[in-house]
Enzyme design. Sequence first.
Site, PDB file in Angstrom:
ATOM      1  N   CYS A 243       0.837  -1.198   0.000  1.00 35.54           N
ATOM      2  CA  CYS A 243       0.000   0.000   0.000  1.00 35.54           C
ATOM      3  C   CYS A 243       0.879   1.257   0.000  1.00 35.54           C
ATOM      4  CB  CYS A 243      -0.967  -0.044   1.178  1.00 35.54           C
ATOM      5  SG  CYS A 243      -2.377   1.076   1.011  1.00 35.54           S
ATOM      6  N   HIS A 325      -3.918  -5.064  -0.152  1.00 32.92           N
ATOM      7  CA  HIS A 325      -3.548  -5.727   1.102  1.00 32.92           C
ATOM      8  C   HIS A 325      -3.623  -7.244   0.933  1.00 32.92           C
ATOM      9  CE1 HIS A 325      -3.028  -2.449   3.987  1.00 32.92           C
ATOM     10  NE2 HIS A 325      -3.875  -1.787   3.206  1.00 32.92           N
ATOM     11  N   GLU A 327      -2.685  -9.544   2.841  1.00 36.44           N
ATOM     12  CA  GLU A 327      -2.933 -10.305   4.074  1.00 36.44           C
ATOM     13  C   GLU A 327      -4.398 -10.687   4.240  1.00 36.44           C
ATOM     14  OE1 GLU A 327      -3.398  -5.971   5.136  1.00 36.44           O
ATOM     15  OE2 GLU A 327      -2.044  -7.172   3.908  1.00 36.44           O
TER      16      GLU A 327
END
Length: 357
Positions: A243, A325, A327
Amino acid sequence: MTPAYVAVEGGHVLEGRGRAPGTARGELVFTTAYTGYEESLTDPSYEEQVLTFSYPLIGNYGVREERFESDRVHPRAVIARELTEDVAAWLEREGVPAVDHLDTREVVTDIRDGGAKKCGIAVGEDATPEDALAELDECEAMSEHTEIGAQVSVDEPVVRGADNDGPDVALVDCGAKGSIVDSLLERDATVHVLPYDATAADVEAVDPDVLFISNGPGDPANYEDAISLVEEFVEDTPVAGICLGQQIVAEALGGSTEKMAFGHRGVNQPVLDLETKRVVMTTQNHGYTVADPGEHLEVTQINVNDDTPEGLDGVEYDIITRQYHPEANPGPEDTLDFFDSVLDMAADAPRAVPADD
């Protein structure tokens, strides 16, 4: 009904129902996420912003701390069509003003048509439209928050997973989500969390296998220390970023970034891998993007909706970054293999910590 007023850049004032009292100001943005409100509200990347939920009901599965991405709520205020009692009570405990019973479709359309805007919020029994307008008058643009990193970063280095046997990761904390650290720990890495303004000496003390620049709020050009770290270590140490981290890496290597009209915020952003031609769905939260990657980086993934860069690789250096993102908290799990690629890069690449002058 408790009065609540939202003064939006351009002069108009919206009236809603107050759910948590107080005054606030910030950049008015929206997310299209229909789940993951706990993760969104505790995401440090929302610092100095007022978050509008486009999904009409927020709070329909309660509030659980194990889903939090940090230790507090980061948006300055929250707007929704309807907030449940659980979420409203949580925001009140956090001291974050909250407003519902607004036409959030109107708010989102206004942002999409005119871009993210400054706004002021006033909620309380004695609140007035003038109070909200006064907050709006004091609101600063995101680029003016030059030290925003200090509001979301650790103050001192912290070591996580000291007993792990995997690579040592120097994670520059510009507002890192907890799930990024967890994703590295799950892969047996030792994560050295460093402040956003860490020095080269701080990194050298870690002797890292990879330098990792986290997500975070604000204008990437204001993170001068993190940019300097990438410049100093990139020739000898693998570099990764997520990001804001992607934007900082681009700035450090001669590229450029720019403010987007209203950014990407949600859990359904489609990303195309230019090599495999595979499209994945991603979680995103950013208002800036890489405008030009420069000659040292190549674009490997793009956003299907607007062609903005979503992935960068180094041309001659060991670099891998993602604008979204990977994750996957709270969104799709299509891109978790990013962390495997980062640690593979760290394990395989030769490196040498820069010598003192």
